[in-house]
Design a protein around this motif. Sequence first.
Motif, PDB file in Angstrom:
ATOM      1  N   ALA A 108       0.834  -1.204   0.000  1.00 22.56           N
ATOM      2  CA  ALA A 108       0.000   0.000   0.000  1.00 22.56           C
ATOM      3  C   ALA A 108       0.872   1.259   0.000  1.00 22.56           C
ATOM      4  O   ALA A 108       0.591   2.212  -0.735  1.00 22.56           O
ATOM      5  CB  ALA A 108      -0.946  -0.008   1.201  1.00 22.56           C
ATOM      6  N   LEU A 109       1.929   1.266   0.779  1.00 21.28           N
ATOM      7  CA  LEU A 109       2.852   2.405   0.787  1.00 21.28           C
ATOM      8  C   LEU A 109       3.586   2.548  -0.543  1.00 21.28           C
ATOM      9  O   LEU A 109       3.825   3.665  -1.015  1.00 21.28           O
ATOM     10  CB  LEU A 109       3.856   2.273   1.929  1.00 21.28           C
ATOM     11  CG  LEU A 109       3.321   2.588   3.319  1.00 21.28           C
ATOM     12  CD1 LEU A 109       4.370   2.261   4.377  1.00 21.28           C
ATOM     13  CD2 LEU A 109       2.898   4.035   3.420  1.00 21.28           C
ATOM     14  N   LEU A 110       3.936   1.428  -1.148  1.00 27.61           N
ATOM     15  CA  LEU A 110       4.602   1.461  -2.451  1.00 27.61           C
ATOM     16  C   LEU A 110       3.675   2.045  -3.511  1.00 27.61           C
ATOM     17  O   LEU A 110       4.098   2.871  -4.333  1.00 27.61           O
ATOM     18  CB  LEU A 110       5.057   0.057  -2.846  1.00 27.61           C
ATOM     19  CG  LEU A 110       5.760  -0.069  -4.192  1.00 27.61           C
ATOM     20  CD1 LEU A 110       7.088   0.684  -4.151  1.00 27.61           C
ATOM     21  CD2 LEU A 110       5.972  -1.535  -4.534  1.00 27.61           C
ATOM     22  N   ILE A 111       2.413   1.639  -3.506  1.00 29.32           N
ATOM     23  CA  ILE A 111       1.438   2.196  -4.450  1.00 29.32           C
ATOM     24  C   ILE A 111       1.314   3.703  -4.251  1.00 29.32           C
ATOM     25  O   ILE A 111       1.305   4.478  -5.214  1.00 29.32           O
ATOM     26  CB  ILE A 111       0.071   1.502  -4.290  1.00 29.32           C
ATOM     27  CG1 ILE A 111       0.152   0.038  -4.716  1.00 29.32           C
ATOM     28  CG2 ILE A 111      -1.010   2.222  -5.077  1.00 29.32           C
ATOM     29  CD1 ILE A 111      -1.057  -0.779  -4.336  1.00 29.32           C
ATOM     30  N   LEU A 112       1.235   4.118  -2.999  1.00 28.13           N
ATOM     31  CA  LEU A 112       1.134   5.549  -2.698  1.00 28.13           C
ATOM     32  C   LEU A 112       2.381   6.303  -3.162  1.00 28.13           C
ATOM     33  O   LEU A 112       2.280   7.383  -3.752  1.00 28.13           O
ATOM     34  CB  LEU A 112       0.915   5.759  -1.201  1.00 28.13           C
ATOM     35  CG  LEU A 112       0.770   7.198  -0.734  1.00 28.13           C
ATOM     36  CD1 LEU A 112      -0.448   7.852  -1.366  1.00 28.13           C
ATOM     37  CD2 LEU A 112       0.682   7.252   0.774  1.00 28.13           C
ATOM     38  N   ALA A 113       3.547   5.742  -2.919  1.00 24.44           N
ATOM     39  CA  ALA A 113       4.796   6.397  -3.329  1.00 24.44           C
ATOM     40  C   ALA A 113       4.886   6.525  -4.846  1.00 24.44           C
ATOM     41  O   ALA A 113       5.290   7.575  -5.367  1.00 24.44           O
ATOM     42  CB  ALA A 113       5.996   5.618  -2.787  1.00 24.44           C
ATOM     43  N   ILE A 114       4.488   5.490  -5.570  1.00 30.40           N
ATOM     44  CA  ILE A 114       4.525   5.538  -7.032  1.00 30.40           C
ATOM     45  C   ILE A 114       3.535   6.582  -7.550  1.00 30.40           C
ATOM     46  O   ILE A 114       3.846   7.348  -8.468  1.00 30.40           O
ATOM     47  CB  ILE A 114       4.239   4.147  -7.632  1.00 30.40           C
ATOM     48  CG1 ILE A 114       5.404   3.205  -7.340  1.00 30.40           C
ATOM     49  CG2 ILE A 114       3.983   4.231  -9.129  1.00 30.40           C
ATOM     50  CD1 ILE A 114       5.135   1.755  -7.688  1.00 30.40           C
ATOM     51  N   ALA A 115       2.348   6.617  -6.948  1.00 27.67           N
ATOM     52  CA  ALA A 115       1.352   7.600  -7.373  1.00 27.67           C
ATOM     53  C   ALA A 115       1.820   9.022  -7.100  1.00 27.67           C
ATOM     54  O   ALA A 115       1.635   9.924  -7.928  1.00 27.67           O
ATOM     55  CB  ALA A 115       0.023   7.329  -6.675  1.00 27.67           C
ATOM     56  N   LEU A 116       2.430   9.245  -5.939  1.00 25.75           N
ATOM     57  CA  LEU A 116       2.947  10.578  -5.627  1.00 25.75           C
ATOM     58  C   LEU A 116       4.087  10.970  -6.557  1.00 25.75           C
ATOM     59  O   LEU A 116       4.184  12.129  -6.979  1.00 25.75           O
ATOM     60  CB  LEU A 116       3.389  10.649  -4.173  1.00 25.75           C
ATOM     61  CG  LEU A 116       2.267  10.646  -3.138  1.00 25.75           C
ATOM     62  CD1 LEU A 116       2.852  10.579  -1.730  1.00 25.75           C
ATOM     63  CD2 LEU A 116       1.381  11.855  -3.301  1.00 25.75           C
ATOM     64  N   ALA A 117       4.938  10.017  -6.886  1.00 25.38           N
ATOM     65  CA  ALA A 117       6.027  10.301  -7.820  1.00 25.38           C
ATOM     66  C   ALA A 117       5.482  10.651  -9.202  1.00 25.38           C
ATOM     67  O   ALA A 117       5.973  11.581  -9.852  1.00 25.38           O
ATOM     68  CB  ALA A 117       6.964   9.098  -7.911  1.00 25.38           C
ATOM     69  N   ALA A 118       4.456   9.937  -9.629  1.00 26.94           N
ATOM     70  CA  ALA A 118       3.845  10.236 -10.924  1.00 26.94           C
ATOM     71  C   ALA A 118       3.198  11.612 -10.914  1.00 26.94           C
ATOM     72  O   ALA A 118       3.303  12.369 -11.886  1.00 26.94           O
ATOM     73  CB  ALA A 118       2.814   9.167 -11.275  1.00 26.94           C
TER      74      ALA A 118
END
Length: 150
Positions: free
Chosen positions: A128-138
């Motif tokens: 869940a944190l990885l998904i959030l980090a990828i979305a924030l980076a995008a």
Amino acid sequence: MYTSAIKTGMKYLAASIVIAAAAAVYGLFSHGVYSYFMTYAFMIPLLGGALPHLIAAMRRADADTESSADEPEEYTESKTQTGFAKLFDAKDTQLAIIATLTAGSLLKGVLDIYGTTNRLLIAYPAIALLILAIALAAKCKEQYQMNKNL
């Protein structure tokens, strides 16, 4: 229009009700053993999905009633996402995180009721944190590209 937010909020509310009912039925057959992770798994889609969408719908409805018909509408530029940012739209990211955390909570509840543990359960919050980090980076990359073009 705020009907989209209402529909999405109602879907999350329905998911919360289904998860609560499933946890209650599972609890009936667990011979008196219960898990807080199983009991309160319905709170994840309720607080993370239904509540924010329904509050947003109410705020949009209030804003629509306060705006006057005599006032000119603001120019709104239709923003189309391309590339990497399109893959991680905010609603999709929210759904993925809520689904991941709910599945992890239900699995943790099942394992607690069964009387065992599994060290791989840490993967659910980590994903869940990885998904959030990828979305924030995008999103940051998209904002950088927009500012760069100005």
